[in-house]
Design a protein around this motif. Structure first.
Motif: not given
Length: 88
Positions: A40-56
């Protein structure tokens, strides 16, 4: 209400499992929310890091039976697709 000893024990076990599953489900929702907020914030870097944590975390919930395997895969797939299109 449970009458037999075994039924009473089953009630206790179910209550314990329910508490653990509720905690795991809540934890997964928190991780997904972090990805959503970054998107929602449009922050791709933060989104990628959050996704990397959420996936496992999602896959762990699936392996423990808190969510179905296909549900976890679908959520990961859709989130990663949204993260991918964010930069484009």
């Amino acid at each position: 209400m449970a009458n037999t000893t075994s039924a009473k024990k089953a009630v206790r076990k179910i209550a314990r499992r329910t508490a653990v599953n509720k905690s795991r489900r809540s934890r997964v929702r928190g991780f997904i929310r972090k990805v959503e907020e970054a998107l929602a914030a449009g922050d791709k870097e933060a989104a990628q890091n959050a996704l990397k944590a959420a996936q496992p975390e999602l896959m762990r919930a699936a392996s423990k039976g808190v969510v179905h395997k296909n549900t976890a895969s679908r959520k990961v797939s859709r989130l990663s697709q949204r993260v991918k299109t964010l930069g484009a």
